[in-house]
Design a protein around this motif. Structure first.
Motif, PDB file in Angstrom:
ATOM      1  N   THR A  34       5.360  -3.232  -4.143  1.00 54.33           N
ATOM      2  CA  THR A  34       4.011  -3.504  -4.640  1.00 54.33           C
ATOM      3  C   THR A  34       3.029  -2.490  -4.071  1.00 54.33           C
ATOM      4  O   THR A  34       2.147  -1.987  -4.779  1.00 54.33           O
ATOM      5  CB  THR A  34       3.566  -4.918  -4.224  1.00 54.33           C
ATOM      6  OG1 THR A  34       4.592  -5.824  -4.556  1.00 54.33           O
ATOM      7  CG2 THR A  34       2.286  -5.319  -4.919  1.00 54.33           C
ATOM      8  N   VAL A  35       3.191  -2.172  -2.783  1.00 55.17           N
ATOM      9  CA  VAL A  35       2.308  -1.187  -2.161  1.00 55.17           C
ATOM     10  C   VAL A  35       2.436   0.155  -2.868  1.00 55.17           C
ATOM     11  O   VAL A  35       1.440   0.815  -3.161  1.00 55.17           O
ATOM     12  CB  VAL A  35       2.621  -1.045  -0.655  1.00 55.17           C
ATOM     13  CG1 VAL A  35       1.742   0.011  -0.021  1.00 55.17           C
ATOM     14  CG2 VAL A  35       2.446  -2.376   0.050  1.00 55.17           C
ATOM     15  N   LEU A  36       3.676   0.551  -3.182  1.00 52.94           N
ATOM     16  CA  LEU A  36       3.884   1.834  -3.852  1.00 52.94           C
ATOM     17  C   LEU A  36       3.205   1.836  -5.221  1.00 52.94           C
ATOM     18  O   LEU A  36       2.609   2.836  -5.629  1.00 52.94           O
ATOM     19  CB  LEU A  36       5.385   2.106  -4.027  1.00 52.94           C
ATOM     20  CG  LEU A  36       6.166   2.316  -2.731  1.00 52.94           C
ATOM     21  CD1 LEU A  36       7.659   2.368  -3.017  1.00 52.94           C
ATOM     22  CD2 LEU A  36       5.724   3.603  -2.051  1.00 52.94           C
ATOM     23  N   ARG A  77      10.858  -6.468  -2.523  1.00 52.27           N
ATOM     24  CA  ARG A  77      10.253  -6.304  -1.203  1.00 52.27           C
ATOM     25  C   ARG A  77       8.797  -5.865  -1.341  1.00 52.27           C
ATOM     26  O   ARG A  77       8.431  -5.168  -2.281  1.00 52.27           O
ATOM     27  CB  ARG A  77      11.079  -5.316  -0.375  1.00 52.27           C
ATOM     28  CG  ARG A  77      12.333  -6.024   0.155  1.00 52.27           C
ATOM     29  CD  ARG A  77      13.360  -5.073   0.643  1.00 52.27           C
ATOM     30  NE  ARG A  77      12.948  -4.370   1.852  1.00 52.27           N
ATOM     31  CZ  ARG A  77      13.684  -3.433   2.413  1.00 52.27           C
ATOM     32  NH1 ARG A  77      14.823  -3.069   1.893  1.00 52.27           N
ATOM     33  NH2 ARG A  77      13.276  -2.842   3.503  1.00 52.27           N
ATOM     34  N   PRO A  78       7.952  -6.299  -0.369  1.00 45.79           N
ATOM     35  CA  PRO A  78       6.515  -6.050  -0.501  1.00 45.79           C
ATOM     36  C   PRO A  78       6.156  -4.566  -0.648  1.00 45.79           C
ATOM     37  O   PRO A  78       5.189  -4.240  -1.333  1.00 45.79           O
ATOM     38  CB  PRO A  78       5.927  -6.608   0.791  1.00 45.79           C
ATOM     39  CG  PRO A  78       6.931  -7.549   1.314  1.00 45.79           C
ATOM     40  CD  PRO A  78       8.262  -7.085   0.827  1.00 45.79           C
ATOM     41  N   PHE A  79       6.941  -3.683  -0.028  1.00 43.79           N
ATOM     42  CA  PHE A  79       6.503  -2.281  -0.064  1.00 43.79           C
ATOM     43  C   PHE A  79       6.514  -1.703  -1.476  1.00 43.79           C
ATOM     44  O   PHE A  79       5.811  -0.738  -1.759  1.00 43.79           O
ATOM     45  CB  PHE A  79       7.301  -1.415   0.921  1.00 43.79           C
ATOM     46  CG  PHE A  79       8.707  -1.094   0.513  1.00 43.79           C
ATOM     47  CD1 PHE A  79       8.963  -0.088  -0.405  1.00 43.79           C
ATOM     48  CD2 PHE A  79       9.784  -1.777   1.074  1.00 43.79           C
ATOM     49  CE1 PHE A  79      10.262   0.232  -0.759  1.00 43.79           C
ATOM     50  CE2 PHE A  79      11.067  -1.467   0.722  1.00 43.79           C
ATOM     51  CZ  PHE A  79      11.318  -0.472  -0.209  1.00 43.79           C
TER      52      PHE A  79
END
Lengths: 585, 309
Positions: free
Chosen positions: B206-208, B202-204
């Motif tokens: 990568t954000v983390l 999930r994209p989040f």
């Protein structure tokens, strides 16, 4: 020494045994405080290059470069501690879709505090206080409440603000924005761009803006890098790229930005309209749990609207997400059952037709959807997909159906030998061509196109618009073109209907809407269109929903001939120009 | 939250009543009766007397209401096959080995499965991943009586390390529990692996990473928490479902648990015992789903906090 230095970057991905080159020898630098735009379509390697800068690529990627340096650190040789220092501190990133960029199980406050504490020795209480300050800096008014909210409780625009606040929390030297406004509504888009520019100046950061949208580039950056197929085509100051592009690809990109207006051929306006919606409305019953019982309330997705699509005309239906424009389009096709009102196709009311009667009528009304990927059955070949409407309506033999489908493949600009392929083998633009062929093979008179180009790259989008326009002229189609993209609407449509919160607030000839917008919401929409040249950058004014409400135009009874009424209603202020206004004495 | 639980309790009660009706009438629609056995034939008169004594001559709905009235007072009747005790006494005696076997099996199998699934997801396409997938597939496809026999063959017959069957002493527990633990191990390994891989993509995440969080914090705080949401819906029901005893494992290792009574109560038309066993299972499933719904709501803010602004 430059802040970011990338020299001869190459990235390839291993895929099904082979390797695919995503970036082939890209070099660029970014100095402190500078803003660089990287523009290119999907697959051009623009995001991959920046992910490589922070080592965010998946394990399947192979990265090599003469040098990747960020704030003096050699990125390729960075160890764990270096990485923590690089990410969030030297460079922070904001992403395309704010709805999926936050962890859904933690509050916004928790996620900002966690970022602060990863980089700085601060107590939780101090970090929370700082998070609140940051939210205020990105113009979130109820910052304290928002700290305690979960991501699903906020809108996309608010989340993107919170994302920016989180990115700012460790005072990065460079902010990398990867398509930060693509998933947002037009008016929100403009606000977020303005905000990014503002915080960049306030914090003295460098900015890397990755986008496919030249308008965004024209609005925000000093220097531009044009990428295509994993290579840099051209780079230079933004003004130079727009005024004197050197590379053919850059010229194509710029050409797609210039919008010509070309009204449809004149037609007898007294003829029966191809599609007429009379007082069409949709009300959803919403259940709200209260104790053991459920209270039902009504949600008006679409208040009674009247829309006329004259023969051989293209009518644009614009508005932000949630304005009811898609619901209206679906009701016009009777794919969503309307709560009230009538739908007249070529003068026949189809709103009360039974299934059998309606089926034969569907030959003259078709629809094209936004997401061509999920609109095509992955288990069918292209010729099967395109021929299916003929099959459903029992037109011709199987051989004739296939033959006609192949003809249509050619007509929408695809080779005949594509007939045996499957939809996953095509690009987004090609799939949308197939969807158009499927919709038009029955020779309909009415076509509803629901955001058919918003998932496509700029150059592809221009091609699809051209194709639609051409087919419309050839077939004498009447089209309801639903879009949130005003520049597309401007280049394609004859009339524009603006929807806001389930109501039609303005309706006029395309030229009139763009030259003399009357309703404050229409003006806000137009004001939000990005500039088409950096020389035209301008300050914008943004109105809140309350301000929009208060700014509703007022007309006197003398002008309108109507009785005064305190509630806004659609009134005619010129031939074919209607606007929602309050009539006063 | 309270109203959510109340609403769920109402539906649990409804489920319980519907299931009890279905079981009761199905049970009685099977031809034959409790005193038809050929090895100990009784005369027609004696049988009629017995039937009358047990209330079996009454119309079915009367029998149903009589039995359920008893259930309401925790009186499950007297088993026909062992008239010296009540059903409750019999169950509390036979349930202990089943509970030990099933409980320990899940308590050992589930954490191992979860760890294996995590290791597989975090080292995708490595040997750990392949091992986990192989184990999970084997555990789910090979019938438990086959694995039981293999275990007996290897550890009891060839290596002679452990006793082949029986209960009583702790060393006799090892093989049946191992055979039993394989099912939850395989199930949880599979579920955990796919839930973690879903979350990791999930994209989040990568954000983390882009925020500069350490990989350990990302996995243990964010990925695990998100992956747990789909997992709880399968965790508790499986736990309690397996704790009611496994007919096959108990038969293979001759464990004196509930398993044997399932079979015998159906064979001999021992209505009170059969009914009590089925009601117990129904009840435990209801409670397990109720609990997992509550836990699900507690860890998922979308449900706990409600919709948008």
């Amino acid at each position: 020494m430059p802040l970011v230095e990338i020299e001869d970057l190459k990235v390839s991905f291993s895929q099904y045994g082979g390797r695919v080159d995503a970036v082939r020898g890209v070099s660029f630098t970014v100095n402190e405080g500078e803003s660089l735009g990287i523009v290119g379509e999907s697959g051009s390697g623009k995001s991959v290059s920046c992910s490589a800068l922070l080592r965010l690529l998946p394990a399947t990627a192979r990265v090599s470069a003469k040098a990747i340096r960020l704030d003096g650190i050699d990125v390729l040789k960075a160890n764990k501690e270096d990485l923590v220092r690089l990410r969030g501190r030297a460079a922070a990133m904001i992403f395309q879709d704010p709805m999926t960029a936050f962890d859904p199980v933690f509050t916004i406050g928790h996620q900002i505090v966690e970022t602060i504490q990863a980089h700085r020795q601060l107590s939780k209480r101090d970090a929370l206080a700082e998070a609140e300050q940051l939210l205020l800096r990105v113009e979130i008014k109820n910052a304290r409440d928002v700290l305690g909210y979960y991501p699903h409780q906020l809108s996309g625009g608010m989340l993107q603000r919170a994302m920016i606040a989180m990115a700012l929390s460790c005072r990065p030297k460079v902010l990398i924005a990867d398509e930060p406004t693509t998933a947002l509504d037009v008016t929100i888009q403009a606000q977020i761009l303005q905000l990014i520019k503002k915080v960049q100046a306030e914090f003295g950061m460098a900015l890397i803006m990755i986008t496919h949208d030249l308008g965004v580039i024209a609005e925000t950056v000093d220097r531009v890098l044009v990428m295509y197929g994993g290579e840099v085509m051209e780079q230079g100051p933004v003004q130079q790229i727009f005024d004197a592009p050197q590379h053919d690809y850059t010229r194509t990109l710029l050409a797609s930005l210039k919008t010509g207006f070309d009204p449809s051929a004149d037609e007898d306006m007294t003829a029966t309209p191809a599609l007429e919606l009379r007082g069409l409305s949709k009300v959803y019953r919403v259940g709200r749990r209260a104790g053991l019982f459920t209270n039902h309330s009504e949600f008006h997705a679409v208040r009674p609207v009247d829309i006329v699509v004259p023969r051989n005309r293209i009518v644009g239906l614009v508005g932000e997400s949630g304005s009811g424009k898609t619901t209206t389009g679906m009701m016009a096709m009777r794919l969503t059952e309307p709560t009230g009102g009538q739908i007249l196709v070529n003068g026949t009311d189809i709103s009360t037709m039974g299934p059998a009667e309606l089926k034969s009528f569907r030959r003259s009304m078709q629809i094209v959807f936004q997401d061509s990927y999920s609109a095509l059955d992955p288990m069918m070949t292209l010729s099967q997909i395109i021929a299916e409407p003929l099959h459903i309506h029992g037109i011709g033999t199987a051989r004739e159906q296939t033959e006609k489908a192949l003809d249509w493949l050619e007509r929408v600009g695809l080779p005949r030998n594509f007939g045996g392929r499957y939809s996953h083998e095509l690009s987004g633009g090609q799939r949308q061509r197939v969807a158009i062929a499927r919709a038009l093979i029955l020779g309909p008179t009415v076509l509803v196109a629901d955001e058919p180009t918003s998932a496509l790259d700029v150059t592809v989008k221009a091609q699809i618009i051209g194709l639609l326009k051409q087919l419309q002229a050839e077939m004498g189609l009447s089209m309801l073109f639903i879009s949130h993209d005003l520049s597309t609407v401007k280049s394609l449509t004859d009339t524009v209907v603006v929807m806001y919160r389930g109501r039609v607030v303005e309706q006029a000839a395309t030229q009139a809407i763009f030259s003399e917008p009357q309703h404050p919401y229409t003006r806000a929409l137009l004001d939000a269109i990005p500039a088409d040249n950096p020389a035209n950058r301008r300050a914008r004014s943004f109105l809140s929903a309350d301000e929009l409400e208060a700014a509703t135009p007022r007309y006197t009874t003398v002008q309108t001939g109507l009785a005064p009424n305190a509630t806004p209603q659609l009134i005619s202020i010129a031939p074919d120009h209607r606007v929602e206004a309050i009539v006063t004495t | 939250m309270l109203s959510f639980i109340l609403r769920r309790l109402v539906s649990v009660a409804a489920t319980f009543i519907i299931v009890s009706l279905i079981i009761f009438f199905m049970m009685h629609s099977i031809p034959g009766g409790p005193f038809d056995a050929n090895d100990m034939p009784v005369s027609e008169a004696v049988r009629a007397k017995l039937m009358a004594n047990l209330g079996l001559d009454q119309p079915l709905y009367v029998q149903y209401f009589r039995y359920m009235w008893g259930v309401l007072h925790f009186d499950f009747g007297v088993p026909y096959q062992s008239p010296g005790e009540t059903v409750t006494q019999l169950l509390s005696r036979a349930w202990v080995p089943s509970l030990v076997l099933g409980g320990l099996g899940v308590l050992i199998g589930a954490p191992l499965g979860i760890l294996l699934g995590m290791a597989a997801a975090l080292n995708r396409n490595s040997w750990i991943d392949y091992l986990a997938s192989t184990l999970a597939t084997l555990g789910l496809t090979i019938p438990v009586f086959v694995t039981s026999m293999l275990l007996i063959l290897v550890f009891a017959v060839w290596l002679n390390w452990l006793p082949a069957s029986g209960w009583g002493k702790p060393e006799r527990w090892i093989l049946p529990i191992a055979a039993y633990a394989l099912i939850p191990l395989a199930t949880y390994a599979r579920y955990t692996r796919s839930a973690m891989l879903d979350t990791l993509n999930r994209p989040f995440v990568t954000v983390l990473r882009a925020k500069g969080l350490t990989e350990r914090r990302i996995v243990f705080q964010h990925v695990l928490r998100n992956s747990a949401i789909p997992l709880v819906t399968v965790f508790l029901p499986m736990f309690i479902g397996t704790a009611t005893g496994s007919i096959f494992v108990e038969a293979m290792f001759r464990v004196p648990g509930l398993g044997a009574y399932f079979v015998s109560s159906i064979e001999t038309r021992d209505y009170p015992l059969e009914m009590a066993l089925m009601l117990m299972i129904t009840f435990m499933y209801c409670i397990a789903y109720l609990l997992s719904d509550i836990v699900y709501a507690l860890i998922n803010p979308r449900i706990r906090v409600g919709g948008g602004q």
